[in-house]
Design an enzyme around this catalytic site. Sequence first.
Site, PDB file in Angstrom:
ATOM      1  N   SER A   1       0.811  -0.966  -0.138  1.00 12.60           N
ATOM      2  CA  SER A   1      -0.643   0.188  -0.036  1.00 12.60           C
ATOM      3  C   SER A   1       0.987   1.398   0.320  1.00 12.60           C
ATOM      4  O   SER A   1       0.574   2.070  -0.514  1.00 12.60           O
ATOM      5  CB  SER A   1      -1.210   0.022   0.799  1.00 12.60           C
ATOM      6  OG  SER A   1      -1.927   0.804   0.948  1.00 12.60           O
TER       7      SER A   1
ATOM      8  N   ASN B   1       2.627   2.233  -3.342  1.00 13.34           N
ATOM      9  CA  ASN B   1       1.010   1.773  -4.186  1.00 13.34           C
ATOM     10  C   ASN B   1       1.126   3.200  -4.576  1.00 13.34           C
ATOM     11  O   ASN B   1       0.663   4.406  -5.645  1.00 13.34           O
ATOM     12  CB  ASN B   1       0.176   0.864  -3.986  1.00 13.34           C
ATOM     13  CG  ASN B   1       0.481   0.096  -5.033  1.00 13.34           C
ATOM     14  OD1 ASN B   1       1.328  -0.473  -5.221  1.00 13.34           O
ATOM     15  ND2 ASN B   1      -0.484  -1.192  -4.337  1.00 13.34           N
TER      16      ASN B   1
ATOM     17  N   GLY C   1      -7.875   1.269  -3.739  1.00 15.37           N
ATOM     18  CA  GLY C   1      -8.287   2.005  -2.506  1.00 15.37           C
ATOM     19  C   GLY C   1      -7.280   3.140  -2.485  1.00 15.37           C
ATOM     20  O   GLY C   1      -6.796   3.943  -2.091  1.00 15.37           O
ATOM     21  N   ASP C   2      -5.390   2.381  -3.025  1.00 12.69           N
ATOM     22  CA  ASP C   2      -4.597   2.891  -2.702  1.00 12.69           C
ATOM     23  C   ASP C   2      -4.321   3.731  -4.262  1.00 12.69           C
ATOM     24  O   ASP C   2      -4.138   5.162  -3.730  1.00 12.69           O
ATOM     25  CB  ASP C   2      -3.426   2.387  -3.432  1.00 12.69           C
ATOM     26  CG  ASP C   2      -2.983   1.264  -2.208  1.00 12.69           C
ATOM     27  OD1 ASP C   2      -3.319   1.590  -1.267  1.00 12.69           O
ATOM     28  OD2 ASP C   2      -2.696   0.699  -2.054  1.00 12.69           O
ATOM     29  N   ALA C   3      -4.693   3.909  -4.669  1.00 13.73           N
ATOM     30  CA  ALA C   3      -4.972   4.374  -6.418  1.00 13.73           C
ATOM     31  C   ALA C   3      -6.140   5.703  -6.057  1.00 13.73           C
ATOM     32  O   ALA C   3      -6.330   6.872  -6.438  1.00 13.73           O
ATOM     33  CB  ALA C   3      -5.373   4.163  -7.773  1.00 13.73           C
TER      34      ALA C   3
END
Length: 300
Positions: free
Chosen positions: A41, A44, A241-243
């Site tokens: 995470s 990313n 979700g990280d994006a």
Amino acid sequence: MTRRVLAAGHVNWDVTLRVDALPDPDGEARIESQHTAGGGSAANVAASLVGHDVDASILGSVGDDENGLLVRRELAEVGVDTDRLRVVDDGETSVKYLVVAASGQVMVLGNDGANEAVHPDDVDAGTVADVDHVHLTSQRPETAARLARLAADVDATVSFDPGRRLDSRDFSATIERADVLFLNGREAASVLGSEYANAPPTRGGLVVVKHGARGATVHKSTGSYEHPGFDVDAVDTTGAGDAFAAGFLAVVLGDAGINADRIERALEYANACGALAATSEGARTAPTRPEVEAFLEQRY
């Protein structure tokens, strides 16, 4: 002014296996494709932030093996500052196997490896001295809490996305010091109860709840903002979700910390980032600012 963000937490090497369906116990599935790339995470988000014109660095740990070399090389190539990325002698870089079904269901297998070799004593005021914001992800709770305290000492803002291990680890000290807290619906119910908008537990009072394909909601003590998300043909939601988090931070971070006036725009932009990331295979698929702006322009 270029914003400087330090992302701290897990740095992995990911192996994504696309299968026809997740197998039942004693069952078997057919592998339809295989993809390898850097993951984790924190890594990313750092890589994604660079694509949104943010100066990003990474704090984490990898082994001195081939996978660790590939991770470091990949991050450096996209422009992430890896000076704070610790290489553990004779260590094994954490590898995550992401099994993705055609239905979108994901199963994660992995080893911890050298992933959490950064201890509280390994970070000091110099670690955060030249950053404007610290984004924390899953890691040793004591290390996350210390980084949050150090950030506060230099007036840097803090965001926290605890991830899957929230239920098994005590991150309360970090949550209390966060200006922005990223959660999914299950995590929000666990941390906040049913009334998210009542006295958010963060220093900044800003809680962002991700609903996947159904968009996201931002809760403040004074009210909430919602965005329904965007309808896309999802291929792989790993890393979406990280994006999303990177896109939200890229918009909401101003020259003087968190800019509350940008919350609605940040929510829309972040949902576009998550949607676009879901249309590509692998965890490291975050879109760049021009790609997101083109996507939004087509939608309106």
